[in-house]
Enzyme design. Structure first.
Site, mmCIF file in Angstrom:
data_model
loop_
_atom_site.group_PDB
_atom_site.id
_atom_site.type_symbol
_atom_site.label_atom_id
_atom_site.label_comp_id
_atom_site.label_asym_id
_atom_site.label_seq_id
_atom_site.Cartn_x
_atom_site.Cartn_y
_atom_site.Cartn_z
ATOM 1 N N ASP A 33 53.682 40.931 33.107
ATOM 2 C CA ASP A 33 53.849 39.980 32.023
ATOM 3 C C ASP A 33 54.460 40.741 30.832
ATOM 4 O O ASP A 33 54.338 41.958 30.741
ATOM 5 C CB ASP A 33 52.469 39.416 31.658
ATOM 6 C CG ASP A 33 52.515 38.584 30.405
ATOM 7 O OD1 ASP A 33 53.323 37.631 30.363
ATOM 8 O OD2 ASP A 33 51.752 38.888 29.459
ATOM 9 N N SER A 71 57.913 36.257 32.622
ATOM 10 C CA SER A 71 57.450 35.891 31.283
ATOM 11 C C SER A 71 57.685 34.417 30.971
ATOM 12 O O SER A 71 58.777 33.896 31.181
ATOM 13 C CB SER A 71 58.231 36.776 30.299
ATOM 14 O OG SER A 71 57.893 36.493 28.978
ATOM 15 N N TYR A 79 55.857 33.676 19.853
ATOM 16 C CA TYR A 79 57.260 33.248 19.874
ATOM 17 C C TYR A 79 58.175 34.297 19.250
ATOM 18 O O TYR A 79 58.987 34.004 18.372
ATOM 19 C CB TYR A 79 57.424 31.883 19.211
ATOM 20 C CG TYR A 79 56.465 30.860 19.772
ATOM 21 C CD1 TYR A 79 56.550 30.490 21.118
ATOM 22 C CD2 TYR A 79 55.453 30.317 19.005
ATOM 23 C CE1 TYR A 79 55.650 29.603 21.668
ATOM 24 C CE2 TYR A 79 54.545 29.425 19.544
ATOM 25 C CZ TYR A 79 54.647 29.059 20.880
ATOM 26 O OH TYR A 79 53.756 28.186 21.419
ATOM 27 N N ASP A 133 54.616 39.631 26.974
ATOM 28 C CA ASP A 133 53.904 39.621 25.688
ATOM 29 C C ASP A 133 52.411 39.868 25.874
ATOM 30 O O ASP A 133 51.758 39.185 26.652
ATOM 31 C CB ASP A 133 54.137 38.291 24.965
ATOM 32 C CG ASP A 133 55.621 38.031 24.734
ATOM 33 O OD1 ASP A 133 56.339 38.994 24.408
ATOM 34 O OD2 ASP A 133 56.068 36.878 24.919
HETATM 35 MG MG LIG Z 1 51.020 37.600 27.914
#
Ligand SMILES: [Mg+2]
Ligand SMILES: [Zn+2]
Length: 196
Positions: free
Chosen positions: A10, A52, A21, A12
């Site tokens: 992943d 992602s 964002y 973030d």
């Molecule tokens: Mg994440």
């Protein structure tokens, strides 16, 4: 069958500091220990594939060009450590927010496994020796849909996700404070004898 073991990551909260964002490449910040961890995983022969959710695109907060700009910024930071991300996969959709074509119920938004399936079309992957790493429940659900074991990291949303999982009586295959701590376990899975 000559597939390669792969580590699905992943973005973030797992590789990058969580910024809701994220829309500015100069704000992309790798979490501590991540470059070194990726260098080890790559040196041991694993593909590094990022998967992602980026619904900020559907929400109109960023576009695909900015998304690529962020990837380029991260690629550049990682190249100082001799690390190459083999591929970046993102879902720009959201089922109920924004405008078409990004507003739709897609197969690629995690927890659905579409991004992983796309990676499987692009690369010869040995799924039996592959692992997923994420900081959210839906990451783990997507990895589970492909039959992969998963690591929940305590960075980003990970601590909250761990709590949510515990409340529903579920456990990740491994919980670690951060990616670097998970490296020995990941290598024990990806370097094992080929199964099946
Ligand atoms: Mg994440
Ligand atoms: Zn999608």
């Amino acid at each position: 069958m000559t597939g390669r073991p792969s580590v699905f990551l992943d973005r973030d909260g797992t590789l990058l500091k969580e910024v809701p964002y994220l829309s500015r490449p100069e704000k992309a910040e790798l979490l501590p220990g991540v470059p070194e961890a990726l260098a080890t995983l790559s040196r041991e022969g694993n593909l590094l594939l990022v998967v992602s959710n980026q619904s900020g695109v559907a929400r109109g907060l960023l576009d695909e060009g900015i998304l690529r700009g962020i990837q380029t910024a991260v690629d550049s930071k990682l190249s100082d450590f001799g690390v190459t991300i083999d591929a970046w996969y993102s879902c720009p959709h959201h089922p109920s927010v924004g405008v078409a074509p990004q507003r739709r119920r897609c197969r690629c938004r995690k927890p659905r496994p579409g991004l992983l399936e796309r990676a499987g079309e692009d690369w010869e992957i040995d799924w039996s020796r592959s692992v997923g790493v994420g900081d959210d429940v839906r990451d783990l659900q997507a990895f589970a849909a492909m039959g992969m074991p998963s690591v929940l990291v305590g960075t980003g949303k990970g601590r909250m996700a761990r709590q949510k999982l515990a409340e529903s009586g579920m456990d990740p295959d491994l919980y670690c404070a951060h990616l670097a701590e998970a490296v020995p376990w990941i290598l024990s899975r990806t370097s094992g004898a080929r199964k099946g």
